[in-house]
Design a protein around this motif. Structure first.
Motif, mmCIF file in Angstrom:
data_model
loop_
_atom_site.group_PDB
_atom_site.id
_atom_site.type_symbol
_atom_site.label_atom_id
_atom_site.label_comp_id
_atom_site.label_asym_id
_atom_site.label_seq_id
_atom_site.Cartn_x
_atom_site.Cartn_y
_atom_site.Cartn_z
ATOM 1 N N VAL A 21 0.856 -1.185 0.000
ATOM 2 C CA VAL A 21 0.000 0.000 0.000
ATOM 3 C C VAL A 21 0.893 1.236 0.000
ATOM 4 O O VAL A 21 1.624 1.489 0.965
ATOM 5 C CB VAL A 21 -0.933 0.019 1.220
ATOM 6 C CG1 VAL A 21 -1.895 1.203 1.136
ATOM 7 C CG2 VAL A 21 -1.712 -1.290 1.317
ATOM 8 N N LYS A 22 0.826 2.005 -1.090
ATOM 9 C CA LYS A 22 1.624 3.208 -1.229
ATOM 10 C C LYS A 22 0.939 4.389 -0.521
ATOM 11 O O LYS A 22 -0.288 4.422 -0.407
ATOM 12 C CB LYS A 22 1.814 3.543 -2.713
ATOM 13 C CG LYS A 22 2.684 2.555 -3.474
ATOM 14 C CD LYS A 22 4.136 2.720 -3.082
ATOM 15 C CE LYS A 22 5.051 1.843 -3.903
ATOM 16 N NZ LYS A 22 6.477 2.015 -3.520
ATOM 17 N N PRO A 23 1.734 5.371 -0.057
ATOM 18 C CA PRO A 23 1.115 6.563 0.538
ATOM 19 C C PRO A 23 0.169 7.229 -0.457
ATOM 20 O O PRO A 23 0.458 7.323 -1.651
ATOM 21 C CB PRO A 23 2.316 7.467 0.855
ATOM 22 C CG PRO A 23 3.485 6.558 0.924
ATOM 23 C CD PRO A 23 3.210 5.450 -0.049
ATOM 24 N N LYS A 24 -0.975 7.697 0.052
ATOM 25 C CA LYS A 24 -1.972 8.297 -0.817
ATOM 26 C C LYS A 24 -1.814 9.809 -0.947
ATOM 27 O O LYS A 24 -2.539 10.447 -1.718
ATOM 28 C CB LYS A 24 -3.377 7.987 -0.316
ATOM 29 C CG LYS A 24 -3.677 8.464 1.097
ATOM 30 C CD LYS A 24 -5.149 8.315 1.438
ATOM 31 C CE LYS A 24 -5.620 6.905 1.297
ATOM 32 N NZ LYS A 24 -7.064 6.760 1.596
ATOM 33 N N ALA A 25 -0.906 10.401 -0.178
ATOM 34 C CA ALA A 25 -0.709 11.845 -0.210
ATOM 35 C C ALA A 25 0.684 12.143 0.322
ATOM 36 O O ALA A 25 1.392 11.261 0.809
ATOM 37 C CB ALA A 25 -1.771 12.549 0.636
ATOM 38 N N LYS A 26 1.098 13.414 0.226
ATOM 39 C CA LYS A 26 2.381 13.849 0.768
ATOM 40 C C LYS A 26 2.234 14.490 2.140
ATOM 41 O O LYS A 26 3.220 14.739 2.832
ATOM 42 C CB LYS A 26 3.056 14.821 -0.199
ATOM 43 C CG LYS A 26 3.465 14.176 -1.517
ATOM 44 C CD LYS A 26 4.213 15.142 -2.412
ATOM 45 C CE LYS A 26 4.666 14.460 -3.696
ATOM 46 N NZ LYS A 26 5.395 15.400 -4.601
ATOM 47 N N MET A 49 -1.869 10.046 5.113
ATOM 48 C CA MET A 49 -0.924 9.392 4.196
ATOM 49 C C MET A 49 -1.299 7.935 3.922
ATOM 50 O O MET A 49 -1.129 7.437 2.819
ATOM 51 C CB MET A 49 0.480 9.432 4.802
ATOM 52 C CG MET A 49 0.956 10.810 5.202
ATOM 53 S SD MET A 49 1.693 11.678 3.843
ATOM 54 C CE MET A 49 3.206 10.765 3.632
ATOM 55 N N GLN A 50 -1.769 7.251 4.948
ATOM 56 C CA GLN A 50 -2.150 5.849 4.850
ATOM 57 C C GLN A 50 -3.462 5.648 5.586
ATOM 58 O O GLN A 50 -3.712 6.283 6.614
ATOM 59 C CB GLN A 50 -1.083 4.937 5.465
ATOM 60 C CG GLN A 50 0.206 4.834 4.678
ATOM 61 C CD GLN A 50 0.099 3.857 3.508
ATOM 62 O OE1 GLN A 50 -0.968 3.308 3.226
ATOM 63 N NE2 GLN A 50 1.208 3.633 2.827
ATOM 64 N N ASN A 51 -4.293 4.751 5.061
ATOM 65 C CA ASN A 51 -5.548 4.435 5.760
ATOM 66 C C ASN A 51 -5.976 3.022 5.408
ATOM 67 O O ASN A 51 -6.755 2.795 4.479
ATOM 68 C CB ASN A 51 -6.645 5.436 5.395
ATOM 69 C CG ASN A 51 -7.882 5.247 6.256
ATOM 70 O OD1 ASN A 51 -7.792 4.785 7.391
ATOM 71 N ND2 ASN A 51 -9.041 5.619 5.726
ATOM 72 N N SER A 101 -10.739 -2.509 3.669
ATOM 73 C CA SER A 101 -9.832 -2.337 2.529
ATOM 74 C C SER A 101 -8.810 -3.462 2.453
ATOM 75 O O SER A 101 -8.361 -3.831 1.353
ATOM 76 C CB SER A 101 -9.115 -0.987 2.619
ATOM 77 O OG SER A 101 -8.164 -0.955 3.676
ATOM 78 N N ASP A 109 5.728 3.232 2.809
ATOM 79 C CA ASP A 109 4.875 2.135 2.349
ATOM 80 C C ASP A 109 4.351 1.316 3.526
ATOM 81 O O ASP A 109 4.989 1.212 4.577
ATOM 82 C CB ASP A 109 5.648 1.190 1.428
ATOM 83 C CG ASP A 109 5.933 1.787 0.060
ATOM 84 O OD1 ASP A 109 5.412 2.875 -0.241
ATOM 85 O OD2 ASP A 109 6.680 1.142 -0.706
#
Length: 266
Positions: A6-11, A15-17, A22, A219
């Motif tokens: 799971v890659k970070p979704k934002a900077k 960032m992670q959820n 999911s 990650d």
């Protein structure tokens, strides 16, 4: 793309959820929020319990209106031990960053009779595990023997560059105590320097699951079942924060039989 990476979704911000929905499992949740000084995040636990881990930075933390004051010492996860706060089910928490802050929000099903508390550095001593290039440094934040939670197990590990970790390969995917416990697990990875990478493999005996991933800074790796060793490549130290939970709050693992000869104790 791997379903386990799971890659970070934002900077910044959320960032992670990772939620049970999911991830396609039952117990473990993990989120990571990155805040600037003065920014606030908050949440309600509902029927789950939460461990807030200050991965880096400082924050003022309150639970159900009770302030725990400013917490935090280290500015990176590679220096010192963390501050954390346990938040029981049915509670509301709030964290206001007083510096740049990386806040991990670890969750699992909650139970009755537990109270909010600060888990300060030194509550559990840092341990050295392994030997030679299998040496790594482990800090339990919420271990199974602390009696402070219904489900959550939380631990962080620093693995020097060129070393292996979560090794020899072990698993905990069978509810078969006392031989083995069933625990879902997430790995939140950080690298030092941050442009580095590490390798993680997740696989089962029959290889029905067998994925090898290059993990980068920020990650998350999901471990629904199987063995899950980590290798830190030369020149880059690896930090990871583990969250585990299952039907029983017991960490009882099973080593891969062909690699059992490498085991030197936990």
């Amino acid at each position: 793309m791997s379903k386990l990476l799971v890659k970070p979704k934002a900077k910044s911000g959320l960032m992670q959820n990772v939620t049970p929905e999911s991830a396609g499992w039952t117990y473990v949740g993990f989120a990571l929020e990155r805040l600037k000084a003065g920014e606030t995040t908050e949440g309600e636990t509902g029927d789950r319990e939460v461990c807030l881990v200050l991965v880096s930075g400082k924050a003022k933390v309150a639970v159900d209106g009770e302030s725990f004051g400013e917490l935090g010492e280290r500015m990176t996860p590679f220096e010192g031990q963390p501050y954390a706060v346990y938040v029981p089910k049915g509670s509301r928490w709030q964290a206001t960053a007083t510096s740049d802050l990386d806040l991990a929000i670890c969750s699992a099903p909650g139970g009755d009779g537990f109270k909010a508390k600060v888990i300060a550095p030194g509550t559990h001593p840092q341990m050295t595990r392994g030997k030679g290039t299998n040496t790594r440094y482990v800090t339990n934040i919420m271990p199974e023997d602390d009696g402070s939670a219904q489900s959550l197990l939380v631990v962080e590990v620093i693995t020097p560059g060129g070393h292996t970790s979560s090794y020899p390969p072990h698993k905990h995917d069978q509810d078969d105590l006392p031989a083995e416990s069933y625990l879902e697990e997430t790995y939140y990875h950080r690298l030092n320097p941050p442009q580095g990478f590490a390798m993680q493999r997740v696989y089962t005996d029959d290889r029905s699951l067998d994925e090898t991933m290059a993990v980068e800074d920020g990650d998350v790796t999901l471990v629904p079942r199987g063995y899950h060793p980590v290798a830190a490549v030369h020149g880059y130290d690896v930090y990871y924060l583990n969250v585990m939970a299952g039907p029983k709050r017991i960490w009882k693992f099973h080593n891969a039989p062909e690699h059992e000869w490498l085991f030197t104790g936990v």
